[in-house]
Design an enzyme around this catalytic site. Structure first.
Site, PDB file in Angstrom:
ATOM      1  N   HIS A 141      70.834  -8.535   7.074  1.00  0.00           N
ATOM      2  CA  HIS A 141      70.931  -9.946   7.433  1.00  0.00           C
ATOM      3  C   HIS A 141      69.549 -10.595   7.526  1.00  0.00           C
ATOM      4  O   HIS A 141      68.748 -10.242   8.389  1.00  0.00           O
ATOM      5  CB  HIS A 141      71.689 -10.077   8.774  1.00  0.00           C
ATOM      6  CG  HIS A 141      71.929 -11.480   9.184  1.00  0.00           C
ATOM      7  ND1 HIS A 141      71.903 -11.900  10.491  1.00  0.00           N
ATOM      8  CD2 HIS A 141      72.187 -12.594   8.445  1.00  0.00           C
ATOM      9  CE1 HIS A 141      72.148 -13.195  10.542  1.00  0.00           C
ATOM     10  NE2 HIS A 141      72.318 -13.644   9.315  1.00  0.00           N
ATOM     11  N   ASN A 191      72.519 -13.748  16.193  1.00  0.00           N
ATOM     12  CA  ASN A 191      73.551 -14.795  16.278  1.00  0.00           C
ATOM     13  C   ASN A 191      74.415 -14.669  17.531  1.00  0.00           C
ATOM     14  O   ASN A 191      74.946 -15.670  18.021  1.00  0.00           O
ATOM     15  CB  ASN A 191      74.426 -14.797  15.023  1.00  0.00           C
ATOM     16  CG  ASN A 191      73.744 -15.522  13.886  1.00  0.00           C
ATOM     17  OD1 ASN A 191      72.782 -16.255  14.101  1.00  0.00           O
ATOM     18  ND2 ASN A 191      74.222 -15.323  12.676  1.00  0.00           N
TER      19      ASN A 191
HETATM   20  N1  CAA Z   1      61.234 -21.723   1.929  1.00  0.00           N
HETATM   21  C1  CAA Z   1      60.172 -20.899   1.866  1.00  0.00           C
HETATM   22  N2  CAA Z   1      59.153 -20.931   2.741  1.00  0.00           N
HETATM   23  C2  CAA Z   1      59.195 -21.876   3.699  1.00  0.00           C
HETATM   24  C3  CAA Z   1      60.254 -22.790   3.817  1.00  0.00           C
HETATM   25  C4  CAA Z   1      61.306 -22.687   2.879  1.00  0.00           C
HETATM   26  N3  CAA Z   1      62.375 -23.486   2.921  1.00  0.00           N
HETATM   27  N4  CAA Z   1      60.010 -23.600   4.872  1.00  0.00           N
HETATM   28  C5  CAA Z   1      58.833 -23.221   5.396  1.00  0.00           C
HETATM   29  N5  CAA Z   1      58.360 -22.172   4.706  1.00  0.00           N
HETATM   30  C6  CAA Z   1      57.113 -21.475   4.938  1.00  0.00           C
HETATM   31  C7  CAA Z   1      55.978 -22.361   4.532  1.00  0.00           C
HETATM   32  O1  CAA Z   1      55.715 -22.235   3.167  1.00  0.00           O
HETATM   33  C8  CAA Z   1      54.834 -21.843   5.389  1.00  0.00           C
HETATM   34  O2  CAA Z   1      54.308 -20.673   4.777  1.00  0.00           O
HETATM   35  P1  CAA Z   1      52.732 -20.393   4.815  1.00  0.00           P
HETATM   36  O3  CAA Z   1      52.391 -20.242   6.281  1.00  0.00           O
HETATM   37  O4  CAA Z   1      52.585 -19.134   4.035  1.00  0.00           O
HETATM   38  O5  CAA Z   1      52.082 -21.583   4.203  1.00  0.00           O
HETATM   39  C9  CAA Z   1      55.548 -21.422   6.690  1.00  0.00           C
HETATM   40  O6  CAA Z   1      56.931 -21.246   6.342  1.00  0.00           O
HETATM   41  C10 CAA Z   1      55.431 -22.467   7.766  1.00  0.00           C
HETATM   42  O7  CAA Z   1      55.919 -23.673   7.233  1.00  0.00           O
HETATM   43  P2  CAA Z   1      55.343 -25.123   7.563  1.00  0.00           P
HETATM   44  O8  CAA Z   1      53.916 -25.000   8.021  1.00  0.00           O
HETATM   45  O9  CAA Z   1      55.654 -26.036   6.445  1.00  0.00           O
HETATM   46  O10 CAA Z   1      56.276 -25.652   8.709  1.00  0.00           O
HETATM   47  P3  CAA Z   1      56.509 -25.147  10.163  1.00  0.00           P
HETATM   48  O11 CAA Z   1      55.296 -24.508  10.749  1.00  0.00           O
HETATM   49  O12 CAA Z   1      57.117 -26.327  10.800  1.00  0.00           O
HETATM   50  O13 CAA Z   1      57.608 -23.993  10.003  1.00  0.00           O
HETATM   51  C11 CAA Z   1      59.783 -23.140   9.868  1.00  0.00           C
HETATM   52  C12 CAA Z   1      58.829 -24.199   9.356  1.00  0.00           C
HETATM   53  C13 CAA Z   1      59.288 -21.755   9.468  1.00  0.00           C
HETATM   54  C14 CAA Z   1      61.149 -23.400   9.201  1.00  0.00           C
HETATM   55  C15 CAA Z   1      59.870 -23.262  11.447  1.00  0.00           C
HETATM   56  O14 CAA Z   1      60.206 -24.578  11.801  1.00  0.00           O
HETATM   57  C16 CAA Z   1      60.855 -22.318  12.062  1.00  0.00           C
HETATM   58  O15 CAA Z   1      60.591 -21.145  12.256  1.00  0.00           O
HETATM   59  N6  CAA Z   1      62.044 -22.854  12.411  1.00  0.00           N
HETATM   60  C17 CAA Z   1      63.116 -22.052  13.018  1.00  0.00           C
HETATM   61  C18 CAA Z   1      63.853 -21.378  11.905  1.00  0.00           C
HETATM   62  C19 CAA Z   1      64.927 -20.494  12.427  1.00  0.00           C
HETATM   63  O16 CAA Z   1      65.199 -20.384  13.622  1.00  0.00           O
HETATM   64  N7  CAA Z   1      65.578 -19.825  11.487  1.00  0.00           N
HETATM   65  C20 CAA Z   1      66.704 -18.958  11.825  1.00  0.00           C
HETATM   66  C21 CAA Z   1      67.952 -19.720  11.601  1.00  0.00           C
HETATM   67  S1  CAA Z   1      69.336 -18.729  12.057  1.00  0.00           S
HETATM   68  C22 CAA Z   1      69.664 -17.851  10.675  1.00  0.00           C
HETATM   69  O17 CAA Z   1      69.112 -18.008   9.632  1.00  0.00           O
HETATM   70  C23 CAA Z   1      70.709 -16.808  10.842  1.00  0.00           C
HETATM   71  C24 CAA Z   1      72.071 -17.173  10.596  1.00  0.00           C
HETATM   72  O18 CAA Z   1      72.834 -16.302  10.261  1.00  0.00           O
HETATM   73  C25 CAA Z   1      72.594 -18.539  10.859  1.00  0.00           C
END
Ligand code: CAA
Length: 295
Positions: A141, A191
């Protein structure tokens, strides 16, 4: 488990595309399969945008980007997965669909290959039993966005062999991820804890505890979460969140997993969050604005 050289990914949506990008970036030949060419092209375009962005931000070189692109093999043909050493499934969260896809690939992919589902809340045992290789079936996952999130949960069901489990942990490390072990218990670790928190944030909106923006700011600034819960719910997809909650409720029979009426109504109205352009926020504006929910 023999050494992994070639990976198959079933589905090239948000998660499948991200997983395929992770696998190709880690050096594996990666076949990514979608049933139809339209979604496959959209998924590949998204991977290409992400890789181009990584070059612009100087995270990878232009040569690396070329090599990663050359390791990605998009296809609509299941037969192209025949030689894969591990197949990761990331199709829609619908058990009947997943069971059908697994039964189909079971007859095509070499018998030694491991089958890994990226399901977030369905039962691994229910998918394993639709194949003739329940001992080589495991949950793997990933978290959204897969290229950025370090964690993967490696999920062992009652039939998973030690060799399959250990081999999958090793494969996750080879992807550059940090694997944690979980049992086949709906919600696994993350989750099980995250979904009730997100549902509680939606209940707080329903009850008028505070505004959408303030609930998000509270958890961002008071608990140092990167996103507030309503922004995160939109990011995961409100339809996905609702269906995960339904699966958790069916498994655990605890009211904390019940979908709040507001969430169900937003899903019925086609408000799926970021992917549909409207959820707790309106994504037609940049930056997004708070949605008018008529509460
Ligand atoms: N695809 C690929 N890489 C991405 C991306 C995407 N859609 N969005 C952000 N990134 C990468 C960026 O490229 C950047 O990489 P580098 O450091 O190498 O440059 C890094 O993530 C940080 O991105 P940003 O600086 O643009 O933005 P940020 O610091 O605001 O981070 C985020 C963005 C990583 C999404 C952050 O907001 C975060 O961690 N959010 C929470 C996400 C979360 O909780 N995810 C789990 C969801 S639950 C799940 O997935 C499970 C399920 O079963 C439902």
């Amino acid at each position: 488990m023999s050494e992994v050289r070639k990976v198959g990914v079933l589905g090239c949506g948000l998660m499948g595309g991200g997983i395929a990008q992770v696998c190709a970036t880690a050096g594996f030949e990666t076949v990514v399969r979608e049933a139809d060419s339209g979604p496959l092209e959209r998924g590949m375009a998204s991977i290409n945008r992400s890789l181009d962005g990584a070059v612009r931000r100087e995270r990878i070189s232009a040569e690396d980007r070329e090599a990663i692109g050359a390791r990605l093999h998009p296809t609509t043909n299941l037969e192209d997965l025949a030689e894969c050493d591990i197949v990761i499934e990331a199709v829609t969260e619908d058990l009947a669909l997943k069971q059908q896809v697994w039964a189909d690939v079971d007859g095509i992919v070499q018998p030694g290959a491991i089958f890994a589902s990226n399901t977030s809340s369905l039962t691994i045992a229910a998918m394993a039993s639709s194949t003739g290789r329940a001992d080589r079936f495991v949950g793997l996952h990933f978290f959204n966005p897969a290229p950025a999130m370090r964690l993967v949960e490696v999920v062992r069901t009652v039939t998973t062999s030690d060799e399959t489990f250990e081999g999958t942990m090793e494969f996750a490390r080879a992807l550059g991820k940090e694997p944690i072990a979980a049992k086949d218990h709906s919600g696994f670790i993350v989750n099980l804890l995250l979904i009730p928190y997100l549902l509680d944030a939606i209940r707080a909106v329903e009850r008028g505890v505070a505004s959408i923006e303030d609930i998000d700011a509270g958890m961002r600034l008071g608990a140092a979460h990167p996103m507030g819960p309503l922004t995160l719910a939109d990011f995961i997809g409100l339809d996905t969140l609702n269906s995960i909650a339904e699966n958790l409720l069916a498994e655990h029979h605890e009211p904390r997993y019940g979908s709040p009426p507001l969430l169900r109504r937003m899903v019925l109205a086609g408000m799926y969050g970021r992917k549909s352009g409207m959820g707790f926020y309106d994504y037609s504006a940049d930056p997004p604005t708070v949605a008018q929910l008529g509460l």
